[in-house]
Each structure stands twice: as structure tokens, then as C-alpha cells.
Design a protein around this motif. Structure first.
Motif, mmCIF file in Angstrom:
data_model
loop_
_atom_site.group_PDB
_atom_site.id
_atom_site.type_symbol
_atom_site.label_atom_id
_atom_site.label_comp_id
_atom_site.label_asym_id
_atom_site.label_seq_id
_atom_site.Cartn_x
_atom_site.Cartn_y
_atom_site.Cartn_z
ATOM 1 N N PRO A 49 12.221 -1.458 -4.156
ATOM 2 C CA PRO A 49 11.186 -1.912 -3.218
ATOM 3 C C PRO A 49 11.789 -2.552 -1.967
ATOM 4 O O PRO A 49 12.966 -2.935 -1.946
ATOM 5 C CB PRO A 49 10.422 -2.960 -4.036
ATOM 6 N N ASP A 50 10.979 -2.666 -0.932
ATOM 7 C CA ASP A 50 11.386 -3.308 0.317
ATOM 8 C C ASP A 50 10.414 -4.453 0.596
ATOM 9 O O ASP A 50 9.482 -4.306 1.402
ATOM 10 C CB ASP A 50 11.366 -2.294 1.465
ATOM 11 N N PRO A 51 10.602 -5.610 -0.074
ATOM 12 C CA PRO A 51 9.637 -6.703 0.061
ATOM 13 C C PRO A 51 9.537 -7.255 1.478
ATOM 14 O O PRO A 51 8.454 -7.655 1.910
ATOM 15 C CB PRO A 51 10.166 -7.767 -0.912
ATOM 16 N N GLN A 52 10.647 -7.278 2.220
ATOM 17 C CA GLN A 52 10.600 -7.810 3.586
ATOM 18 C C GLN A 52 9.724 -6.939 4.483
ATOM 19 O O GLN A 52 8.928 -7.455 5.271
ATOM 20 C CB GLN A 52 12.013 -7.907 4.166
ATOM 21 N N GLY A 53 9.879 -5.623 4.338
ATOM 22 C CA GLY A 53 9.039 -4.719 5.114
ATOM 23 C C GLY A 53 7.575 -4.877 4.763
ATOM 24 O O GLY A 53 6.692 -4.796 5.629
ATOM 25 N N PHE A 54 7.301 -5.137 3.471
ATOM 26 C CA PHE A 54 5.923 -5.328 3.007
ATOM 27 C C PHE A 54 5.330 -6.603 3.606
ATOM 28 O O PHE A 54 4.203 -6.608 4.106
ATOM 29 C CB PHE A 54 5.918 -5.403 1.474
ATOM 30 N N ILE A 55 6.102 -7.681 3.548
ATOM 31 C CA ILE A 55 5.617 -8.981 4.017
ATOM 32 C C ILE A 55 5.391 -8.986 5.519
ATOM 33 O O ILE A 55 4.409 -9.547 6.022
ATOM 34 C CB ILE A 55 6.601 -10.095 3.607
ATOM 35 N N HIS A 56 6.313 -8.348 6.246
ATOM 36 C CA HIS A 56 6.231 -8.388 7.707
ATOM 37 C C HIS A 56 5.368 -7.280 8.304
ATOM 38 O O HIS A 56 5.210 -7.207 9.520
ATOM 39 C CB HIS A 56 7.641 -8.318 8.307
ATOM 40 N N ASN A 57 4.824 -6.426 7.443
ATOM 41 C CA ASN A 57 3.945 -5.362 7.919
ATOM 42 C C ASN A 57 2.606 -5.976 8.354
ATOM 43 O O ASN A 57 1.902 -6.580 7.536
ATOM 44 C CB ASN A 57 3.711 -4.334 6.811
ATOM 45 N N PRO A 58 2.237 -5.858 9.632
ATOM 46 C CA PRO A 58 1.000 -6.498 10.109
ATOM 47 C C PRO A 58 -0.262 -5.933 9.476
ATOM 48 O O PRO A 58 -1.324 -6.561 9.542
ATOM 49 C CB PRO A 58 1.028 -6.236 11.625
ATOM 50 N N THR A 59 -0.165 -4.749 8.882
ATOM 51 C CA THR A 59 -1.353 -4.140 8.283
ATOM 52 C C THR A 59 -1.536 -4.516 6.810
ATOM 53 O O THR A 59 -2.518 -4.107 6.192
ATOM 54 C CB THR A 59 -1.283 -2.604 8.395
ATOM 55 N N THR A 60 -0.588 -5.272 6.260
ATOM 56 C CA THR A 60 -0.690 -5.652 4.849
ATOM 57 C C THR A 60 -1.910 -6.547 4.625
ATOM 58 O O THR A 60 -2.014 -7.614 5.222
ATOM 59 C CB THR A 60 0.574 -6.403 4.390
ATOM 60 N N PRO A 61 -2.833 -6.147 3.753
ATOM 61 C CA PRO A 61 -4.020 -6.979 3.474
ATOM 62 C C PRO A 61 -3.675 -8.068 2.448
ATOM 63 O O PRO A 61 -3.727 -7.847 1.246
ATOM 64 C CB PRO A 61 -5.017 -5.968 2.905
ATOM 65 N N TYR A 62 -3.345 -9.245 2.941
ATOM 66 C CA TYR A 62 -2.874 -10.302 2.050
ATOM 67 C C TYR A 62 -3.949 -10.768 1.077
ATOM 68 O O TYR A 62 -3.635 -11.235 -0.027
ATOM 69 C CB TYR A 62 -2.339 -11.480 2.870
ATOM 70 N N TRP A 63 -5.212 -10.637 1.453
ATOM 71 C CA TRP A 63 -6.266 -11.038 0.533
ATOM 72 C C TRP A 63 -6.272 -10.152 -0.718
ATOM 73 O O TRP A 63 -6.580 -10.630 -1.821
ATOM 74 C CB TRP A 63 -7.634 -11.000 1.231
ATOM 75 N N VAL A 64 -5.899 -8.874 -0.535
ATOM 76 C CA VAL A 64 -5.808 -7.968 -1.675
ATOM 77 C C VAL A 64 -4.652 -8.376 -2.578
ATOM 78 O O VAL A 64 -4.773 -8.380 -3.807
ATOM 79 C CB VAL A 64 -5.635 -6.511 -1.195
ATOM 80 N N VAL A 65 -3.517 -8.730 -1.967
ATOM 81 C CA VAL A 65 -2.344 -9.146 -2.731
ATOM 82 C C VAL A 65 -2.653 -10.395 -3.547
ATOM 83 O O VAL A 65 -2.318 -10.481 -4.736
ATOM 84 C CB VAL A 65 -1.151 -9.410 -1.783
ATOM 85 N N ILE A 66 -3.313 -11.361 -2.915
ATOM 86 C CA ILE A 66 -3.665 -12.594 -3.613
ATOM 87 C C ILE A 66 -4.650 -12.317 -4.750
ATOM 88 O O ILE A 66 -4.521 -12.855 -5.861
ATOM 89 C CB ILE A 66 -4.257 -13.616 -2.625
ATOM 90 N N ALA A 67 -5.632 -11.467 -4.480
ATOM 91 C CA ALA A 67 -6.611 -11.115 -5.511
ATOM 92 C C ALA A 67 -5.932 -10.454 -6.704
ATOM 93 O O ALA A 67 -6.240 -10.763 -7.864
ATOM 94 C CB ALA A 67 -7.681 -10.197 -4.928
ATOM 95 N N LEU A 68 -4.981 -9.562 -6.442
ATOM 96 C CA LEU A 68 -4.251 -8.904 -7.523
ATOM 97 C C LEU A 68 -3.389 -9.905 -8.288
ATOM 98 O O LEU A 68 -3.286 -9.832 -9.521
ATOM 99 C CB LEU A 68 -3.370 -7.784 -6.955
#
Length: 282
Positions: A49-68
């Protein structure tokens, strides 16, 4: 076909482990927490995985991540309760029927129309769920009064998680990075909760959790590999996985754990298989 058999085996083995947890004096919550330690480790080692790319991606829906992160450990606990009080057979069937939740969400939330086999599959699935919950009252000689509620919790919980993962995929987030972040968040939150409860940590829970994580990750990993091996035949993977889990779970539940199935339960299992066949991608 090895990957399909392995994925089915891992999925059913998770239910078996949850079934025997109490008799082996395993604290399920602790085991689930350690499960995420193994899941995170295997995700890093095998999926790159590439966690840094995931975190810094402006399109990442953080509310979905938190919900999961909140839902993943919660649904594991609900599944453990369902397996304990309703049995492996009905719990696995309810989990597999959760695949109709995204279809219902597509209609209610996104305004998509349903027709043909998809509509038939949803109707059969809802009928199957009704039969399973009705039959859960007659699982054993001393049925739990809330067994049907745990089954409904499994169905709704896994269905919502499926919808959330689909939302992550639509955002462009890489699947491996999504797994790593959500597994990590789920584990951290569960460990914080356990520490706040001042639980007594046991080595047996660590071992059970690592085994649970291996099986849980194995189910996901081999399912992905099966789709990679059969890129032109997703129907085979979809149908074999869902029907296989229900069928194998039924055999193991009946033979190994002497789970009694009422007529309503048997009808529900049959309808569940028919629903899956109707929902096979065409």
C-alpha cells in the motif's frame, strides 16, 4: 480454483473460530483487536500500500474512512454474537445476503432503477432474510430471544461496510491503501476502548486474534487473487464465493456443531442461494 477454495475456507473458518471462542475462554473483543495487528502486517507485506499517497490525496473521503474504522470492529463483535446465538449457518447466510444492501442503496440514495434479475434477487434476498430470522428462534434447544436481532445486525452492518468501500473506490483511493488505513484505525480505536475498560490481557486472546487476522485477511486476499485469475469470468468468482460460504457453513454447522435447522431456516438458505444466482453479474 485453489484461490476460491482458500477464500471460502478462510471465511467459514472465521465463523468457526468465533463459535468456539467462548468455550476456549477467549475474549472476543481482545481477539478482534489483535486481529487488526495481523491484518495490518499482512496488508503491508503482501499488498504494497501507499498510505502517504492515500492521506495526501485531496479526494479521499475521510468521513468514509472514519466510519469504516468504527464499523469494522463493531460488525466483528456483532458477528460473534450472531454466531453464538444463531449459529454459523444462519450467520454466514445473513452475511452473504448483505450484498443486496448496496443495490437497495443505489435505488434509495442514487435514484437508480431496478428491473429484471436484480429486482428478483433483492426480493428473494429479503424473503430469505425474513425466513432466516424467523428460523433463528429454533436454532437450538435454548434459543436466544434476540438471535434475530443479531442476524439483522450482521446483514445491515456488512451491507453498509460494502457501500462505504464502494464509496472509497469511487473516490479513486487505492484498495490496498484503503485497507491499511481502515484496519489501522479500527485497531487503534478498539485498543483505546479496551484500555479504557481496564481489561485483563491474556496470551490466549493474542494467539486467537493473530489467527483471526490471518483468516480474515486470507479471505480478502484470496478473493482478490481469484478475480485476478479469472478476469474474464467474474460471475464464477462472485457466485462460487457466496454460494460456497453458505453451503460449506451449512455442512460444518450441522455436522461439527449439531446446529438444528428449522424449515424456515432451510427455506431461507435455499432462497439465499437463489437470490445470489439472480444477482450474478450479467
Amino acid at each position: 480454483m485453489f484461490t476460491l477454495v482458500a477464500s471460502i475456507s478462510c471465511s467459514v473458518a472465521v465463523s468457526v473460530l468465533l463459535k468456539i471462542a467462548r468455550s476456549r475462554q477467549i475474549d472476543v473483543a481482545q481477539a478482534i483487536a489483535f486481529n487488526y495487528v495481523m491484518a495490518v502486517t499482512l496488508t503491508v507485506l503482501l499488498l504494497n500500500p501507499d498510505p502517504q499517497g492515500f492521506i495526501h490525496n485531496p479526494t479521499t473521503p475521510y468521513w468514509v474512512v472514519i466510519a469504516l474504522g468504527l464499523l469494522l470492529p463493531s460488525i466483528f463483535l456483532v458477528m460473534a454474537k450472531a454466531v453464538k446465538h444463531a449459529g454459523i449457518v444462519l450467520s454466514d447466510a445473513a452475511q452473504r445476503l448483505s450484498l443486496i444492501i448496496p443495490l437497495i442503496a443505489a435505488v434509495l440514495i442514487f435514484g437508480e432503477s431496478l428491473q429484471g434479475f436484480k429486482l428478483l434477487g433483492i426480493l428473494l434476498g429479503l424473503a430469505a432474510l425474513w425466513c432466516l430470522t424467523l428460523g433463528s428462534k429454533q436454532v437450538d434447544s435454548s434459543p436466544h430471544p434476540h438471535a434475530m436481532h443479531w442476524l439483522l445486525g450482521v446483514w445491515v452492518g456488512y451491507g453498509v461496510i460494502d457501500v462505504l468501500f464502494k464509496q472509497l473506490a469511487k473516490s479513486g483511493a487505492a484498495f490496498s491503501s484503503s485497507l491499511l488505513i481502515t484496519f489501522s484505525l479500527a485497531g487503534v480505536l478498539l485498543f483505546i476502548w479496551l484500555l479504557s475498560q481496564k481489561v485483563t490481557w491474556r496470551l490466549r486472546n493474542l494467539y486467537a486474534g493473530l489467527l483471526l487476522g490471518l483468516l480474515n485477511f486470507g479471505n480478502i486476499y484470496f478473493y482478490i487473487r481469484a478475480h485476478q485469475q479469472f478476469p474474464d469470468n467474474p460471475t464464477l468468482v462472485f457466485s462460487a464465493m457466496n454460494i460456497g460460504v453458505i453451503s460449506v457453513g451449512t455442512v460444518i454447522g450441522a455436522i461439527a456443531f449439531k446446529e438444528k435447522l428449522s424449515r424456515s431456516s432451510l427455506l431461507g438458505i435455499g432462497l439465499a442461494i437463489c437470490a445470489i444466482i439472480a444477482l450474478v453479474p450479467r
